[in-house]
Design an enzyme around this catalytic site. Structure first.
Site, mmCIF file in Angstrom:
data_model
loop_
_atom_site.group_PDB
_atom_site.id
_atom_site.type_symbol
_atom_site.label_atom_id
_atom_site.label_comp_id
_atom_site.label_asym_id
_atom_site.label_seq_id
_atom_site.Cartn_x
_atom_site.Cartn_y
_atom_site.Cartn_z
ATOM 1 N N SER A 20 0.847 -0.884 -0.426
ATOM 2 C CA SER A 20 0.218 0.061 -0.212
ATOM 3 C C SER A 20 1.354 1.317 0.565
ATOM 4 O O SER A 20 1.940 0.937 -0.578
ATOM 5 C CB SER A 20 -0.704 -0.278 1.100
ATOM 6 O OG SER A 20 -1.987 -0.910 1.038
ATOM 7 N N ASP A 31 11.964 5.277 -8.150
ATOM 8 C CA ASP A 31 11.474 5.532 -9.663
ATOM 9 C C ASP A 31 12.472 6.929 -9.802
ATOM 10 O O ASP A 31 12.955 7.611 -11.237
ATOM 11 C CB ASP A 31 10.374 5.969 -9.992
ATOM 12 C CG ASP A 31 9.432 4.540 -10.230
ATOM 13 O OD1 ASP A 31 10.598 3.341 -10.300
ATOM 14 O OD2 ASP A 31 8.521 4.151 -11.008
ATOM 15 N N LYS A 45 0.685 -5.030 -3.765
ATOM 16 C CA LYS A 45 -0.379 -4.468 -3.246
ATOM 17 C C LYS A 45 -0.862 -2.997 -4.766
ATOM 18 O O LYS A 45 -0.612 -1.716 -4.138
ATOM 19 C CB LYS A 45 -0.748 -4.414 -2.133
ATOM 20 C CG LYS A 45 -1.558 -3.535 -1.873
ATOM 21 C CD LYS A 45 -3.193 -3.752 -1.790
ATOM 22 C CE LYS A 45 -4.205 -3.680 -1.420
ATOM 23 N NZ LYS A 45 -5.674 -4.195 -1.856
#
Length: 127
Positions: A20, A31, A45
């Protein structure tokens, strides 16, 4: 990004329980090149569900949204027919598995190989 000019290495420890918001935060930091991920793959998730109570007391879980990361493609967890992990989640930059007999909190670099490796990485031991 670099709005305050602070350049410090950041390590985020991840494992199969990272899910989550923790997983999305870790993935976004990674990223954008702001953090190194150390540990094991995260949970995967990639969806948001709502639970609706039905009149007869039963529940209905409905997926209402999907998480996405800036650059990493879909991290949705994939399982086999027995419910065992197959793929998905974030992949760590440095894979460090926990021993099967690992103890829960408190974490100690003497007994926690992921924390030990993260501290080594921050101290300059990149490999």
């Amino acid at each position: 990004g670099d709005t305050i000019g602070l350049h410090v290495p950041i390590v985020i420890l991840i494992n199969q329980d990272t899910a989550s918001a923790a997983e999305i935060f870790s993935g976004a930091m990674h990223d954008y090149g702001k953090a190194t991920l150390i540990g094991d793959h995260s949970y995967g998730k990639a969806s948001v569900q709502n639970l609706f109570q039905l009149i007869d007391g039963a529940g209905l879980k409905v997926t209402i949204a999907k998480y996405s990361l800036p650059f990493t493609p879909d991290i949705s967890r994939k399982e086999d027919e027995d419910g065992n992990y197959v793929s998905g989640g974030l992949k760590p930059d440095i894979l460090v598995k926990m021993p099967i007999n690992a103890q829960p909190l408190p974490y100690d670099p003497k007994t926690d190989p992921q924390l030990k490796r993260a501290l080594e990485f921050l101290a300059g031991k990149k490999n």
